[in-house]
Design a protein around this motif. Sequence first.
Motif, PDB file in Angstrom:
ATOM      1  N   GLY A 184       0.823  -1.146  -0.013  1.00  0.00           N
ATOM      2  CA  GLY A 184       0.002   0.046   0.045  1.00  0.00           C
ATOM      3  C   GLY A 184       0.874   1.186   0.043  1.00  0.00           C
ATOM      4  O   GLY A 184       2.013   1.243  -0.160  1.00  0.00           O
ATOM      5  N   VAL A 185       0.124   2.302   0.069  1.00  0.00           N
ATOM      6  CA  VAL A 185       0.883   3.678   0.145  1.00  0.00           C
ATOM      7  C   VAL A 185       0.410   4.398   1.332  1.00  0.00           C
ATOM      8  O   VAL A 185      -1.120   4.419   1.760  1.00  0.00           O
ATOM      9  CB  VAL A 185       0.238   4.371  -1.245  1.00  0.00           C
ATOM     10  CG1 VAL A 185       1.001   5.916  -1.232  1.00  0.00           C
ATOM     11  CG2 VAL A 185       0.979   3.789  -2.158  1.00  0.00           C
ATOM     12  N   ALA A 186       1.194   5.059   2.140  1.00  0.00           N
ATOM     13  CA  ALA A 186       0.924   5.775   3.422  1.00  0.00           C
ATOM     14  C   ALA A 186       1.314   7.023   3.120  1.00  0.00           C
ATOM     15  O   ALA A 186       2.482   7.516   2.512  1.00  0.00           O
ATOM     16  CB  ALA A 186       1.448   5.364   4.743  1.00  0.00           C
ATOM     17  N   GLN A 187       0.651   8.156   3.968  1.00  0.00           N
ATOM     18  CA  GLN A 187       1.117   9.662   4.001  1.00  0.00           C
ATOM     19  C   GLN A 187       2.256   9.872   4.705  1.00  0.00           C
ATOM     20  O   GLN A 187       3.100  10.598   4.172  1.00  0.00           O
ATOM     21  CB  GLN A 187       0.000  10.352   4.497  1.00  0.00           C
ATOM     22  CG  GLN A 187      -1.264  10.186   3.625  1.00  0.00           C
ATOM     23  CD  GLN A 187      -2.307  11.138   4.214  1.00  0.00           C
ATOM     24  OE1 GLN A 187      -2.482  11.568   5.376  1.00  0.00           O
ATOM     25  NE2 GLN A 187      -3.480  11.584   3.197  1.00  0.00           N
ATOM     26  N   LEU A 199       7.074  -5.714   8.900  1.00  0.00           N
ATOM     27  CA  LEU A 199       7.220  -4.960   7.741  1.00  0.00           C
ATOM     28  C   LEU A 199       8.468  -5.324   6.987  1.00  0.00           C
ATOM     29  O   LEU A 199       9.159  -5.575   7.156  1.00  0.00           O
ATOM     30  CB  LEU A 199       7.602  -3.462   8.288  1.00  0.00           C
ATOM     31  CG  LEU A 199       7.875  -2.141   7.311  1.00  0.00           C
ATOM     32  CD1 LEU A 199       6.590  -2.033   6.759  1.00  0.00           C
ATOM     33  CD2 LEU A 199       8.258  -0.992   8.123  1.00  0.00           C
ATOM     34  N   VAL A 200       7.876  -5.834   5.654  1.00  0.00           N
ATOM     35  CA  VAL A 200       8.954  -6.012   4.743  1.00  0.00           C
ATOM     36  C   VAL A 200       9.640  -5.068   4.042  1.00  0.00           C
ATOM     37  O   VAL A 200      10.917  -5.003   4.074  1.00  0.00           O
ATOM     38  CB  VAL A 200       8.130  -6.759   3.833  1.00  0.00           C
ATOM     39  CG1 VAL A 200       9.292  -7.334   2.586  1.00  0.00           C
ATOM     40  CG2 VAL A 200       7.468  -8.099   4.337  1.00  0.00           C
ATOM     41  N   ARG A 234       1.781   6.602  10.158  1.00  0.00           N
ATOM     42  CA  ARG A 234       0.609   5.824   9.551  1.00  0.00           C
ATOM     43  C   ARG A 234       0.829   4.276   9.524  1.00  0.00           C
ATOM     44  O   ARG A 234       0.106   3.570   9.837  1.00  0.00           O
ATOM     45  CB  ARG A 234      -0.091   6.334   8.280  1.00  0.00           C
ATOM     46  CG  ARG A 234      -0.265   7.866   8.304  1.00  0.00           C
ATOM     47  CD  ARG A 234      -1.454   8.123   9.414  1.00  0.00           C
ATOM     48  NE  ARG A 234      -1.855   9.422   9.333  1.00  0.00           N
ATOM     49  CZ  ARG A 234      -2.995  10.069   9.789  1.00  0.00           C
ATOM     50  NH1 ARG A 234      -3.434   9.250  10.832  1.00  0.00           N
ATOM     51  NH2 ARG A 234      -3.205  11.276   9.851  1.00  0.00           N
ATOM     52  N   VAL A 235       2.075   3.908   9.142  1.00  0.00           N
ATOM     53  CA  VAL A 235       2.455   2.637   8.817  1.00  0.00           C
ATOM     54  C   VAL A 235       2.706   1.882  10.191  1.00  0.00           C
ATOM     55  O   VAL A 235       2.181   0.925  10.428  1.00  0.00           O
ATOM     56  CB  VAL A 235       3.596   2.402   7.965  1.00  0.00           C
ATOM     57  CG1 VAL A 235       4.127   0.980   7.889  1.00  0.00           C
ATOM     58  CG2 VAL A 235       3.429   3.172   6.557  1.00  0.00           C
ATOM     59  N   LEU A 238       0.506  -1.260  11.802  1.00  0.00           N
ATOM     60  CA  LEU A 238       1.226  -2.421  12.513  1.00  0.00           C
ATOM     61  C   LEU A 238       0.667  -2.592  13.640  1.00  0.00           C
ATOM     62  O   LEU A 238       0.571  -3.967  14.146  1.00  0.00           O
ATOM     63  CB  LEU A 238       2.863  -2.506  12.524  1.00  0.00           C
ATOM     64  CG  LEU A 238       3.575  -2.197  11.109  1.00  0.00           C
ATOM     65  CD1 LEU A 238       4.666  -1.768  11.306  1.00  0.00           C
ATOM     66  CD2 LEU A 238       3.587  -3.627  10.343  1.00  0.00           C
ATOM     67  N   ARG A 239       0.672  -1.704  14.526  1.00  0.00           N
ATOM     68  CA  ARG A 239      -0.042  -1.683  15.878  1.00  0.00           C
ATOM     69  C   ARG A 239      -1.476  -2.340  15.803  1.00  0.00           C
ATOM     70  O   ARG A 239      -1.580  -2.980  16.692  1.00  0.00           O
ATOM     71  CB  ARG A 239       0.406  -0.476  16.679  1.00  0.00           C
ATOM     72  CG  ARG A 239       1.426   0.056  17.225  1.00  0.00           C
ATOM     73  CD  ARG A 239       1.641   1.157  18.232  1.00  0.00           C
ATOM     74  NE  ARG A 239       1.169   2.316  17.584  1.00  0.00           N
ATOM     75  CZ  ARG A 239       1.502   3.348  16.985  1.00  0.00           C
ATOM     76  NH1 ARG A 239       2.798   3.163  16.616  1.00  0.00           N
ATOM     77  NH2 ARG A 239       0.977   4.319  16.630  1.00  0.00           N
ATOM     78  N   ASN A 240      -2.031  -1.564  15.241  1.00  0.00           N
ATOM     79  CA  ASN A 240      -3.422  -2.350  15.070  1.00  0.00           C
ATOM     80  C   ASN A 240      -3.765  -3.692  14.751  1.00  0.00           C
ATOM     81  O   ASN A 240      -4.455  -4.229  15.311  1.00  0.00           O
ATOM     82  CB  ASN A 240      -4.100  -1.347  13.934  1.00  0.00           C
ATOM     83  CG  ASN A 240      -4.534  -0.122  14.234  1.00  0.00           C
ATOM     84  OD1 ASN A 240      -4.394   0.522  15.375  1.00  0.00           O
ATOM     85  ND2 ASN A 240      -4.915   0.951  13.456  1.00  0.00           N
ATOM     86  N   THR A 241      -2.839  -3.916  13.858  1.00  0.00           N
ATOM     87  CA  THR A 241      -2.867  -5.705  13.619  1.00  0.00           C
ATOM     88  C   THR A 241      -2.310  -6.437  14.640  1.00  0.00           C
ATOM     89  O   THR A 241      -2.666  -7.741  14.774  1.00  0.00           O
ATOM     90  CB  THR A 241      -2.247  -5.815  12.140  1.00  0.00           C
ATOM     91  OG1 THR A 241      -1.001  -5.361  12.233  1.00  0.00           O
ATOM     92  CG2 THR A 241      -2.932  -5.090  10.907  1.00  0.00           C
TER      93      THR A 241
END
Length: 206
Positions: A129-132, A156-157, A136-137, A141-144
Motif C-alpha cells: 500500500g501507500v501511506a502519507q 514490515l517487509v 501511519r504505517v 502495524l500496531r492495530n494488527t
Amino acid sequence: MILINLLPHREERRKRRKAAFFTGLGIAAAMGLVVVGLWYTVLEQLTSTQRARNDFLNGEIKKLDIQIKDIATLKAEIEALKARQKAVEDLQTDRNIPVYLLNELVKQTPEGVYLTAIKQADQVVTVSGVAQTNERVSEFLRNTLYNSPWLERPELVEIKAANVKEAKGDQRRLFDFSMRLTLKRPQAASPAASGASAPAAAARKS
C-alpha cells in the motif's frame, strides 16, 4: 493265718502299666486325630470362603474390564466426533476467511493508508500500500498486532519514499510499503462473523 501270694505280682503290675500306657497313647492319638480333623475342616472352610471371594472378585473384575472397554470405545467415538466437528468448523471458517480478512483490514487500516494489493498464501497475507507518513504505517502495524482477533505477527517487509504527481501537477511525497501478516482463528469466531455481515460495503469504502 498267713496268706502267701504265689502269683507273679510284679509281672501283673508291669502288664497293667503297659496296658494303661497304650490306652493313654491311643486316647492321645485319637484326640490328636480329632484336633487335626477339626483344624483341617476349618482350613477347608476358610479356603472355600476365600476361593468364593476370589471368584466373586474375578467376576467383578471381568465386568469392570468390559465397562472399561466400553468407556474407551465411547471416548474414542467422542474424540472422533469432536475431530469431525472441528473439521466442519474449520471448513466453515476457511470458507469465510477472505470475508473476515477484508473486513479486518478495513477496520485496522488507519486514515492516510491506502492498500493497493493483498495476496494470501496459506495463512500468510502480504499487503502492499501507500501511506502519507511513516507514523501511519506504524499505526497500521500496531492495530494488527494488538487489536485484531484475526491477524497476528505483523512484519514490515519494505518501506520507501515515493513522489506521486497529483492532478494539479504538484508532486506529493508518499511512502510505499509492504508488510506480512499471519491469519489466525480466534477462540470465538461469532463476534468476527457478526462483524463481517457488511464486509463488501466496508471494502468498497476502503
